[in-house]
Scaffold this motif. Structure first.
Motif, PDB file in Angstrom:
ATOM      1  N   PHE A 156       0.844  -1.204   0.000  1.00 45.15           N
ATOM      2  CA  PHE A 156       0.000   0.000   0.000  1.00 45.15           C
ATOM      3  C   PHE A 156       0.879   1.254   0.000  1.00 45.15           C
ATOM      4  CE2 PHE A 156      -4.269  -1.622   2.017  1.00 45.15           C
ATOM      5  CZ  PHE A 156      -4.300  -2.660   1.110  1.00 45.15           C
ATOM      6  N   SER A 157       1.917   1.234   0.848  1.00 46.42           N
ATOM      7  CA  SER A 157       2.702   2.463   0.953  1.00 46.42           C
ATOM      8  C   SER A 157       3.594   2.667  -0.270  1.00 46.42           C
ATOM      9  CB  SER A 157       3.480   2.535   2.262  1.00 46.42           C
ATOM     10  OG  SER A 157       4.418   1.538   2.296  1.00 46.42           O
ATOM     11  N   ASN A 158       3.958   1.569  -0.928  1.00 46.10           N
ATOM     12  CA  ASN A 158       4.723   1.694  -2.164  1.00 46.10           C
ATOM     13  C   ASN A 158       3.943   2.480  -3.214  1.00 46.10           C
ATOM     14  OD1 ASN A 158       7.039   0.837  -3.703  1.00 46.10           O
ATOM     15  ND2 ASN A 158       7.029  -0.916  -2.303  1.00 46.10           N
ATOM     16  N   LEU A 159       2.653   2.136  -3.377  1.00 44.04           N
ATOM     17  CA  LEU A 159       1.831   2.829  -4.380  1.00 44.04           C
ATOM     18  C   LEU A 159       1.627   4.287  -3.986  1.00 44.04           C
ATOM     19  CD1 LEU A 159      -0.890   0.172  -5.309  1.00 44.04           C
ATOM     20  CD2 LEU A 159       1.315   0.621  -6.394  1.00 44.04           C
ATOM     21  N   ALA A 160       1.424   4.521  -2.678  1.00 44.25           N
ATOM     22  CA  ALA A 160       1.207   5.905  -2.236  1.00 44.25           C
ATOM     23  C   ALA A 160       2.475   6.733  -2.426  1.00 44.25           C
ATOM     24  CB  ALA A 160       0.768   5.911  -0.772  1.00 44.25           C
ATOM     25  N   SER A 161       3.637   6.143  -2.113  1.00 38.82           N
ATOM     26  CA  SER A 161       4.857   6.946  -2.238  1.00 38.82           C
ATOM     27  C   SER A 161       5.204   7.176  -3.710  1.00 38.82           C
ATOM     28  CB  SER A 161       6.022   6.350  -1.450  1.00 38.82           C
ATOM     29  OG  SER A 161       6.544   5.253  -2.118  1.00 38.82           O
ATOM     30  N   ASN A 162       4.862   6.227  -4.580  1.00 37.87           N
ATOM     31  CA  ASN A 162       5.066   6.478  -6.010  1.00 37.87           C
ATOM     32  C   ASN A 162       4.232   7.665  -6.471  1.00 37.87           C
ATOM     33  OD1 ASN A 162       6.915   4.488  -6.459  1.00 37.87           O
ATOM     34  ND2 ASN A 162       5.540   3.102  -7.541  1.00 37.87           N
ATOM     35  N   ARG A 165       5.931  10.714  -5.438  1.00 40.51           N
ATOM     36  CA  ARG A 165       7.188  10.944  -6.157  1.00 40.51           C
ATOM     37  C   ARG A 165       6.991  11.309  -7.620  1.00 40.51           C
ATOM     38  NH1 ARG A 165       9.185   5.776  -5.778  1.00 40.51           N
ATOM     39  NH2 ARG A 165      10.907   6.448  -7.054  1.00 40.51           N
ATOM     40  N   TYR A 166       5.883  10.827  -8.230  1.00 42.26           N
ATOM     41  CA  TYR A 166       5.692  11.108  -9.651  1.00 42.26           C
ATOM     42  C   TYR A 166       4.588  12.138  -9.911  1.00 42.26           C
ATOM     43  CZ  TYR A 166       8.896   7.244 -10.189  1.00 42.26           C
ATOM     44  OH  TYR A 166      10.006   6.446 -10.113  1.00 42.26           O
ATOM     45  N   ARG A 209      12.092   1.004 -15.355  1.00 39.58           N
ATOM     46  CA  ARG A 209      11.632   2.367 -15.084  1.00 39.58           C
ATOM     47  C   ARG A 209      11.382   3.076 -16.389  1.00 39.58           C
ATOM     48  NH1 ARG A 209      17.003   2.012 -12.025  1.00 39.58           N
ATOM     49  NH2 ARG A 209      16.540   2.830  -9.972  1.00 39.58           N
ATOM     50  N   VAL A 210      10.382   3.962 -16.381  1.00 39.47           N
ATOM     51  CA  VAL A 210      10.111   4.720 -17.593  1.00 39.47           C
ATOM     52  C   VAL A 210      11.230   5.731 -17.800  1.00 39.47           C
ATOM     53  CG1 VAL A 210       8.503   6.298 -18.705  1.00 39.47           C
ATOM     54  CG2 VAL A 210       7.640   4.392 -17.319  1.00 39.47           C
ATOM     55  N   ASP A 211      11.624   6.376 -16.711  1.00 44.40           N
ATOM     56  CA  ASP A 211      12.649   7.405 -16.802  1.00 44.40           C
ATOM     57  C   ASP A 211      13.639   7.184 -15.654  1.00 44.40           C
ATOM     58  OD1 ASP A 211      14.161   9.688 -16.522  1.00 44.40           O
ATOM     59  OD2 ASP A 211      12.492  11.080 -16.828  1.00 44.40           O
ATOM     60  N   ARG A 212      14.757   6.557 -15.988  1.00 41.49           N
ATOM     61  CA  ARG A 212      15.737   6.163 -14.989  1.00 41.49           C
ATOM     62  C   ARG A 212      16.200   7.364 -14.140  1.00 41.49           C
ATOM     63  NH1 ARG A 212      19.086   1.662 -14.267  1.00 41.49           N
ATOM     64  NH2 ARG A 212      17.846   0.570 -15.802  1.00 41.49           N
ATOM     65  N   GLY A 213      16.453   8.493 -14.838  1.00 42.41           N
ATOM     66  CA  GLY A 213      16.972   9.680 -14.155  1.00 42.41           C
ATOM     67  C   GLY A 213      15.987  10.177 -13.117  1.00 42.41           C
ATOM     68  N   ARG A 214      14.717  10.245 -13.524  1.00 40.38           N
ATOM     69  CA  ARG A 214      13.704  10.764 -12.613  1.00 40.38           C
ATOM     70  C   ARG A 214      13.510   9.829 -11.411  1.00 40.38           C
ATOM     71  NH1 ARG A 214       8.990  14.450 -13.731  1.00 40.38           N
ATOM     72  NH2 ARG A 214       8.101  14.546 -11.668  1.00 40.38           N
ATOM     73  N   SER A 215      13.542   8.536 -11.679  1.00 38.64           N
ATOM     74  CA  SER A 215      13.380   7.558 -10.604  1.00 38.64           C
ATOM     75  C   SER A 215      14.508   7.716  -9.581  1.00 38.64           C
ATOM     76  CB  SER A 215      13.383   6.153 -11.200  1.00 38.64           C
ATOM     77  OG  SER A 215      13.716   5.197 -10.235  1.00 38.64           O
ATOM     78  N   ARG A 216      15.741   7.845 -10.078  1.00 38.65           N
ATOM     79  CA  ARG A 216      16.901   8.012  -9.194  1.00 38.65           C
ATOM     80  C   ARG A 216      16.786   9.263  -8.347  1.00 38.65           C
ATOM     81  NH1 ARG A 216      21.059   6.205 -12.535  1.00 38.65           N
ATOM     82  NH2 ARG A 216      21.273   4.011 -12.138  1.00 38.65           N
ATOM     83  N   GLU A 217      16.449  10.383  -9.044  1.00 37.85           N
ATOM     84  CA  GLU A 217      16.350  11.677  -8.358  1.00 37.85           C
ATOM     85  C   GLU A 217      15.430  11.603  -7.153  1.00 37.85           C
ATOM     86  OE1 GLU A 217      14.837  14.912 -10.802  1.00 37.85           O
ATOM     87  OE2 GLU A 217      16.501  14.495 -12.168  1.00 37.85           O
ATOM     88  N   THR A 218      14.351  10.808  -7.311  1.00 35.69           N
ATOM     89  CA  THR A 218      13.379  10.751  -6.230  1.00 35.69           C
ATOM     90  C   THR A 218      13.640   9.555  -5.312  1.00 35.69           C
ATOM     91  OG1 THR A 218      11.881   9.473  -7.594  1.00 35.69           O
ATOM     92  CG2 THR A 218      11.553  11.841  -7.628  1.00 35.69           C
ATOM     93  N   GLY A 219      14.830   8.976  -5.423  1.00 37.38           N
ATOM     94  CA  GLY A 219      15.213   7.905  -4.502  1.00 37.38           C
ATOM     95  C   GLY A 219      14.657   6.540  -4.866  1.00 37.38           C
ATOM     96  N   GLY A 220      14.279   6.351  -6.140  1.00 43.81           N
ATOM     97  CA  GLY A 220      13.691   5.068  -6.551  1.00 43.81           C
ATOM     98  C   GLY A 220      14.736   3.995  -6.796  1.00 43.81           C
ATOM     99  N   THR A 221      14.316   2.741  -6.681  1.00 44.45           N
ATOM    100  CA  THR A 221      15.223   1.629  -6.945  1.00 44.45           C
ATOM    101  C   THR A 221      14.758   0.824  -8.162  1.00 44.45           C
ATOM    102  OG1 THR A 221      13.900   0.185  -5.562  1.00 44.45           O
ATOM    103  CG2 THR A 221      15.736   1.308  -4.487  1.00 44.45           C
TER     104      THR A 221
END
Ligand code: ADP
Length: 265
Positions: A156-162, A165-166, A209-221
């Motif tokens: 649940f929190s994964n979807l909310a934090s995405n 972040r996006y 990831r759709v956009d690797r750079g954006r995912s990284r910037e927001t702390g995504g793995t």
């Protein structure tokens, strides 16, 4: 086969007879490719933050006297962020590997208060957003969801934090739960960047990831949705993704009626 995926072995057997063994190696090859890609991805993900940390440390060793106290704190803060990133990556990899090796039967089926959990996740999303978005909560139907509270919380929190972040600042995020006779659904809707439909079928692959750079910037793995998918499957549910590029997304986890204990019809 012309593509070389059928292996045939002809072995002399009892005089003139021959024993012919054949096997389709395409499946084995596919698995081997998946494994190779996975190792390459993990190595790449680890190398980037390690290079940054190593670079900062070397710079400090070489010229500690040339830097002001503020500069040093700045370097150390950036290095510490990278080490948090690596820690998160390792934690998520361990979670994934535990989910992949654990049989569905290993879920401890406790009755989880779905509404309580959704409220908790919404409060966490509020903290993460830090006032950058308007958040709303929609709840219809008190029900206990049978499953692992820890896993459901993580999904649940994964979807909310995405969604946080996006979704650019000023956006709106709705977190909801609805339980009826047919099924129970948890959803997160945002009016953020959205996703081109071509990417949707691949989002739950590890490291996609759709956009690797954006995912990284927001702390995504790149592992979050792979984890969500495993968790929802272990709970006999499904993940439903609707999204439109530039308009926003809706991610829903739908659980079948046998997983629900309705508390108020
Ligand atoms: P990450 O750690 O990169 O966010 P996830 O597995 O959670 O990894 O998500 C995979 C990709 O799906 C993300 O990199 C992003 O491109 C896309 N994505 C996930 N959630 C959203 C969302 N709410 N809005 C737009 N894109 C999203």
């Amino acid at each position: 086969r012309r593509d070389g995926t059928l292996q045939v072995l002809v072995i002399p057997f009892a005089g003139k007879q021959r024993m012919v063994l054949s096997r389709d190696v395409s499946q084995l090859e596919r698995l081997e490719n998946v494994r190779r890609d996975f190792v390459a991805n993990v190595s790449h993900e680890m190398r980037t933050p390690l290079t940054v940390v190593g670079g900062f440390l070397e710079t400090l060793i070489d010229g500690l006297d040339d830097f002001s106290r503020e500069d040093v704190i700045h370097f150390l803060t950036l290095a510490s962020e990278q080490s948090t990133r690596m820690q998160r990556l390792i934690e998520e990899l361990l979670t994934l590997s535990a989910l992949e090796t654990g049989a569905p039967a290993q879920i401890d089926d406790e009755p989880v208060d779905a509404v309580g959990l959704v409220r908790e996740v919404a409060a966490e999303a509020e903290l993460l957003s830090a006032g950058r978005h308007t958040l709303s909560l929609v709840v219809e139907g008190e029900a206990a969801l049978l499953g692992s509270r820890k896993e459901l919380h993580s999904a649940f929190s994964n979807l909310a934090s995405n969604a946080v972040r996006y979704t650019p600042a000023g956006g709106h995020i709705e977190i909801g739960w609805r339980a009826g006779l047919e099924c129970g659904e948890y959803w997160v809707r945002d009016d953020g960047i959205g996703i081109d439909p071509a990417h949707i079928p691949r989002l739950t692959e590890r490291f996609y990831r759709v956009d690797r750079g954006r995912s990284r910037e927001t702390g995504g793995t790149g592992l979050g949705l792979a984890i969500v998918k495993h968790i929802v499957t272990r709970h006999q549910g499904e993940l439903v993704i609707d999204s439109e590029l530039g308009k926003g997304s809706r991610f829903a986890m739908r659980f079948p009626a046998p997983r629900l204990r309705m508390q108020r019809p």
